[in-house]
Design a protein around this motif. Structure first.
Motif, PDB file in Angstrom:
ATOM      1  N   MET A 224       0.936  -1.260  -0.082  1.00  0.00           N
ATOM      2  CA  MET A 224       0.084  -0.046  -0.010  1.00  0.00           C
ATOM      3  C   MET A 224       0.991   1.436  -0.038  1.00  0.00           C
ATOM      4  SD  MET A 224      -1.534  -0.132   4.107  1.00  0.00           S
ATOM      5  CE  MET A 224      -2.365  -1.425   3.489  1.00  0.00           C
ATOM      6  N   VAL A 225       1.496   1.571  -1.308  1.00  0.00           N
ATOM      7  CA  VAL A 225       2.193   2.585  -1.330  1.00  0.00           C
ATOM      8  C   VAL A 225       1.866   4.044  -1.024  1.00  0.00           C
ATOM      9  CG1 VAL A 225       4.251   1.394  -2.553  1.00  0.00           C
ATOM     10  CG2 VAL A 225       2.146   2.643  -3.953  1.00  0.00           C
ATOM     11  N   SER A 230       0.034   8.040   9.618  1.00  0.00           N
ATOM     12  CA  SER A 230      -0.674   8.752  10.654  1.00  0.00           C
ATOM     13  C   SER A 230      -0.403   8.271  12.097  1.00  0.00           C
ATOM     14  CB  SER A 230      -2.243   9.242  10.430  1.00  0.00           C
ATOM     15  OG  SER A 230      -2.651   8.016   9.979  1.00  0.00           O
ATOM     16  N   ASN A 231       0.188   7.146  12.304  1.00  0.00           N
ATOM     17  CA  ASN A 231       0.475   6.877  13.594  1.00  0.00           C
ATOM     18  C   ASN A 231       1.737   6.165  13.567  1.00  0.00           C
ATOM     19  OD1 ASN A 231      -0.263   4.035  12.763  1.00  0.00           O
ATOM     20  ND2 ASN A 231      -2.217   4.266  13.488  1.00  0.00           N
ATOM     21  N   ALA A 232       2.086   5.346  14.742  1.00  0.00           N
ATOM     22  CA  ALA A 232       3.393   4.936  14.784  1.00  0.00           C
ATOM     23  C   ALA A 232       3.476   3.522  13.923  1.00  0.00           C
ATOM     24  CB  ALA A 232       3.745   4.489  16.256  1.00  0.00           C
ATOM     25  N   LYS A 233       2.293   2.739  13.824  1.00  0.00           N
ATOM     26  CA  LYS A 233       2.210   1.597  13.150  1.00  0.00           C
ATOM     27  C   LYS A 233       2.382   1.873  11.608  1.00  0.00           C
ATOM     28  CE  LYS A 233      -1.557  -0.466  11.937  1.00  0.00           C
ATOM     29  NZ  LYS A 233      -2.904  -0.994  12.370  1.00  0.00           N
ATOM     30  N   LEU A 234       1.789   2.901  11.268  1.00  0.00           N
ATOM     31  CA  LEU A 234       1.557   3.173   9.787  1.00  0.00           C
ATOM     32  C   LEU A 234       2.798   3.862   9.352  1.00  0.00           C
ATOM     33  CD1 LEU A 234      -1.890   4.591   9.319  1.00  0.00           C
ATOM     34  CD2 LEU A 234      -1.194   2.072   8.920  1.00  0.00           C
ATOM     35  N   LYS A 235       3.531   4.635  10.158  1.00  0.00           N
ATOM     36  CA  LYS A 235       4.817   5.117   9.859  1.00  0.00           C
ATOM     37  C   LYS A 235       5.953   3.934   9.805  1.00  0.00           C
ATOM     38  CE  LYS A 235       4.087   9.435  12.429  1.00  0.00           C
ATOM     39  NZ  LYS A 235       4.703  10.377  13.533  1.00  0.00           N
ATOM     40  N   GLU A 236       5.838   3.095  10.654  1.00  0.00           N
ATOM     41  CA  GLU A 236       6.442   1.790  10.374  1.00  0.00           C
ATOM     42  C   GLU A 236       6.435   1.106   9.122  1.00  0.00           C
ATOM     43  OE1 GLU A 236       9.753  -1.100  11.096  1.00  0.00           O
ATOM     44  OE2 GLU A 236       9.436   1.016  11.867  1.00  0.00           O
ATOM     45  N   ARG A 237       5.210   1.042   8.523  1.00  0.00           N
ATOM     46  CA  ARG A 237       4.589   0.292   7.409  1.00  0.00           C
ATOM     47  C   ARG A 237       5.340   0.971   6.277  1.00  0.00           C
ATOM     48  NH1 ARG A 237      -1.414  -0.998   6.979  1.00  0.00           N
ATOM     49  NH2 ARG A 237      -0.608  -2.467   8.815  1.00  0.00           N
ATOM     50  N   ALA A 238       5.300   2.322   6.538  1.00  0.00           N
ATOM     51  CA  ALA A 238       5.590   3.037   5.092  1.00  0.00           C
ATOM     52  C   ALA A 238       7.055   2.948   5.040  1.00  0.00           C
ATOM     53  CB  ALA A 238       5.342   4.415   5.489  1.00  0.00           C
ATOM     54  N   ALA A 246      12.693  -0.062  -2.665  1.00  0.00           N
ATOM     55  CA  ALA A 246      13.911   0.643  -3.044  1.00  0.00           C
ATOM     56  C   ALA A 246      15.003  -0.122  -2.662  1.00  0.00           C
ATOM     57  CB  ALA A 246      13.965   2.091  -2.654  1.00  0.00           C
ATOM     58  N   ALA A 247      14.822  -1.134  -1.833  1.00  0.00           N
ATOM     59  CA  ALA A 247      16.230  -1.989  -1.486  1.00  0.00           C
ATOM     60  C   ALA A 247      17.111  -1.118  -1.011  1.00  0.00           C
ATOM     61  CB  ALA A 247      16.825  -2.915  -2.567  1.00  0.00           C
ATOM     62  N   CYS A 248      16.756  -0.314  -0.002  1.00  0.00           N
ATOM     63  CA  CYS A 248      17.709   0.523   0.570  1.00  0.00           C
ATOM     64  C   CYS A 248      17.746   0.268   2.259  1.00  0.00           C
ATOM     65  CB  CYS A 248      17.475   2.284   0.318  1.00  0.00           C
ATOM     66  SG  CYS A 248      15.618   2.525   1.197  1.00  0.00           S
ATOM     67  N   SER A 249      18.568   1.154   2.930  1.00  0.00           N
ATOM     68  CA  SER A 249      18.745   0.864   4.208  1.00  0.00           C
ATOM     69  C   SER A 249      17.641   1.541   4.948  1.00  0.00           C
ATOM     70  CB  SER A 249      20.067   1.359   4.694  1.00  0.00           C
ATOM     71  OG  SER A 249      20.056   3.007   4.688  1.00  0.00           O
ATOM     72  N   ARG A 250      17.373   1.374   6.390  1.00  0.00           N
ATOM     73  CA  ARG A 250      16.459   1.913   6.987  1.00  0.00           C
ATOM     74  C   ARG A 250      16.800   3.309   7.350  1.00  0.00           C
ATOM     75  NH1 ARG A 250      12.849  -0.030  10.692  1.00  0.00           N
ATOM     76  NH2 ARG A 250      12.061   1.245  12.287  1.00  0.00           N
ATOM     77  N   GLU A 251      17.970   3.749   7.277  1.00  0.00           N
ATOM     78  CA  GLU A 251      18.224   5.276   7.596  1.00  0.00           C
ATOM     79  C   GLU A 251      17.827   5.834   6.105  1.00  0.00           C
ATOM     80  OE1 GLU A 251      19.958   2.909  10.324  1.00  0.00           O
ATOM     81  OE2 GLU A 251      20.227   2.641   8.254  1.00  0.00           O
ATOM     82  N   GLU A 252      18.219   5.367   5.083  1.00  0.00           N
ATOM     83  CA  GLU A 252      17.882   5.892   3.818  1.00  0.00           C
ATOM     84  C   GLU A 252      16.569   6.225   3.385  1.00  0.00           C
ATOM     85  OE1 GLU A 252      20.879   4.836   0.355  1.00  0.00           O
ATOM     86  OE2 GLU A 252      20.160   3.160   1.400  1.00  0.00           O
ATOM     87  N   ALA A 253      15.592   5.107   4.082  1.00  0.00           N
ATOM     88  CA  ALA A 253      14.173   5.233   3.966  1.00  0.00           C
ATOM     89  C   ALA A 253      13.695   6.295   4.587  1.00  0.00           C
ATOM     90  CB  ALA A 253      13.730   3.963   4.127  1.00  0.00           C
ATOM     91  N   ALA A 254      14.198   6.438   6.050  1.00  0.00           N
ATOM     92  CA  ALA A 254      13.625   7.084   6.845  1.00  0.00           C
ATOM     93  C   ALA A 254      14.010   8.755   6.627  1.00  0.00           C
ATOM     94  CB  ALA A 254      14.387   7.188   8.152  1.00  0.00           C
ATOM     95  N   SER A 263       5.247  10.480   2.509  1.00  0.00           N
ATOM     96  CA  SER A 263       4.668   9.733   1.054  1.00  0.00           C
ATOM     97  C   SER A 263       5.846   8.570   0.963  1.00  0.00           C
ATOM     98  CB  SER A 263       4.309  10.739  -0.068  1.00  0.00           C
ATOM     99  OG  SER A 263       4.366  10.336  -1.002  1.00  0.00           O
ATOM    100  N   ALA A 264       5.361   7.567   1.009  1.00  0.00           N
ATOM    101  CA  ALA A 264       6.034   6.309   0.393  1.00  0.00           C
ATOM    102  C   ALA A 264       6.191   6.491  -0.919  1.00  0.00           C
ATOM    103  CB  ALA A 264       5.439   4.959   0.961  1.00  0.00           C
ATOM    104  N   LYS A 265       5.429   6.621  -1.737  1.00  0.00           N
ATOM    105  CA  LYS A 265       5.676   6.705  -3.237  1.00  0.00           C
ATOM    106  C   LYS A 265       6.776   7.685  -3.633  1.00  0.00           C
ATOM    107  CE  LYS A 265       1.016   6.101  -5.419  1.00  0.00           C
ATOM    108  NZ  LYS A 265      -0.050   6.543  -6.090  1.00  0.00           N
TER     109      LYS A 265
END
Length: 304
Positions: A224-225, A230-238, A246-254, A263-265
């Motif tokens: 679900m891109v 809007s909350n902790a669970k959905l932030k983690e999901r994004a 993107a096959a990137c690190s957690r730091e890059e994604a954040a 926006s994940a997209k």
């Protein structure tokens, strides 16, 4: 009023003595009845697919989807509508639920409200229903006056109509462009349509909204891109979605999500193309927000 011809009002021969059996047998009987529901839904999949395409086309053109029902049917429509904004980042006005009796009926039964066709028509009109919109009338029996009134109003406005009922020869079917009739048979407790009929309605509504969102490009595969973080669970999901695509690190994604305002997209496109967020927004807009098509055009898609 003659209810004797309604499927949902028939007495179930398999549960005639449900009040006399041990509790384990009681719940087994209910469970066996529930297993009939997916079969009833499977029987109308071609009609559901047509409804999904109709909804997606109307939403893509700027129209809105209104679910209208009374009692359990109305609550199920509201449930489906309110889940779309957090899951797919839709405007709350685009998919709405209307229930006979208004907001109080969500929490406490207002059964008398369903008996007025005029009230159904008036409630739909109050939402500004217009020709480009879709009204989906939900009624297990298929004869609820409130829903009939709303569908008649929708047709008079030139809007599209869908009927969802669990009885053969449902009156609301004649008012619909597409009639969805999963026939679930008599309930374990005669007339208790919150049981099998309600379950069937929920399954169909899941398909209508989810299918339309997929057709509108709000998923990447089964991710679900367009999730609204809007909350902790959905932030983690994004975060996980960006890392996965993107096959990137957690730091890059954040960092990308922070730059993309959650926006994940946009974050995925930013990581894979290296383009500024503003440029990523333009790229997505050119392809109606469809991430997979945008990545393919940029020749950066990580997997098919």
């Amino acid at each position: 009023m003659n209810l004797s011809q309604l499927t949902t009002e028939q007495r179930n021969p398999r549960t005639l003595h449900i009040d006399e059996v041990p509790t384990l047998e009681l719940v087994r009987l209910i469970n066996e009845e529930d297993q009939r529901v997916p079969q009833a839904v499977a029987a109308i999949l071609p009609d559901i697919a047509r409804a999904v395409d109709l909804i997606a086309a109307r939403l893509a053109a700027g129209g809105r989807l209104f679910y209208i029902g009374a009692g359990t049917s109305g609550r199920l429509g509201i449930l489906d509508a309110v889940e779309c904004p957090p899951t797919y980042r839709t405007d709350p006005e685009r998919i709405q639920g209307i229930i006979a009796g208004g907001t109080p009926a969500i929490f406490r039964a207002q059964e008398g409200a369903e008996d007025s066709e005029e009230l159904g028509a008036r409630d739909l009109a109050a939402r500004g229903f217009r020709a480009g919109d879709i009204a989906c009338g939900i009624a297990a029996s298929g004869r609820t006056p409130y829903v009939i009134g709303a569908l008649r109003r929708a047709r008079a406005c030139g809007g599209a109509t869908i009927a969802l009922a669990c009885s053969e020869h449902a009156a609301i079917a004649s008012l619909a462009d597409i009639a969805l009739l999963p026939i679930t048979g008599p309930e374990a407790i005669t007339g208790s349509t919150r049981m099998k009929a309600g379950t069937a309605q929920k399954l169909v509504l899941n398909m209508l909204s989810t299918g339309a969102m997929i057709r509108l490009g709000k998923t990447y595969g089964n991710l679900m891109v367009d999730v609204k973080a809007s909350n902790a669970k959905l932030k983690e999901r994004a975060l996980v979605i960006v890392m996965t695509i993107a096959a990137c690190s957690r730091e890059e994604a954040a960092a990308a999500l922070a730059a993309a305002d959650g926006s994940a997209k946009l974050a995925v496109l930013h990581v894979l193309t290296g383009a500024p967020i503003a440029a990523c927004e333009e790229m997505l807009a050119k392809r109606q927000g469809r991430l997979k098509e945008t990545l393919r055009a940029a020749r950066k898609e990580p997997f098919a």
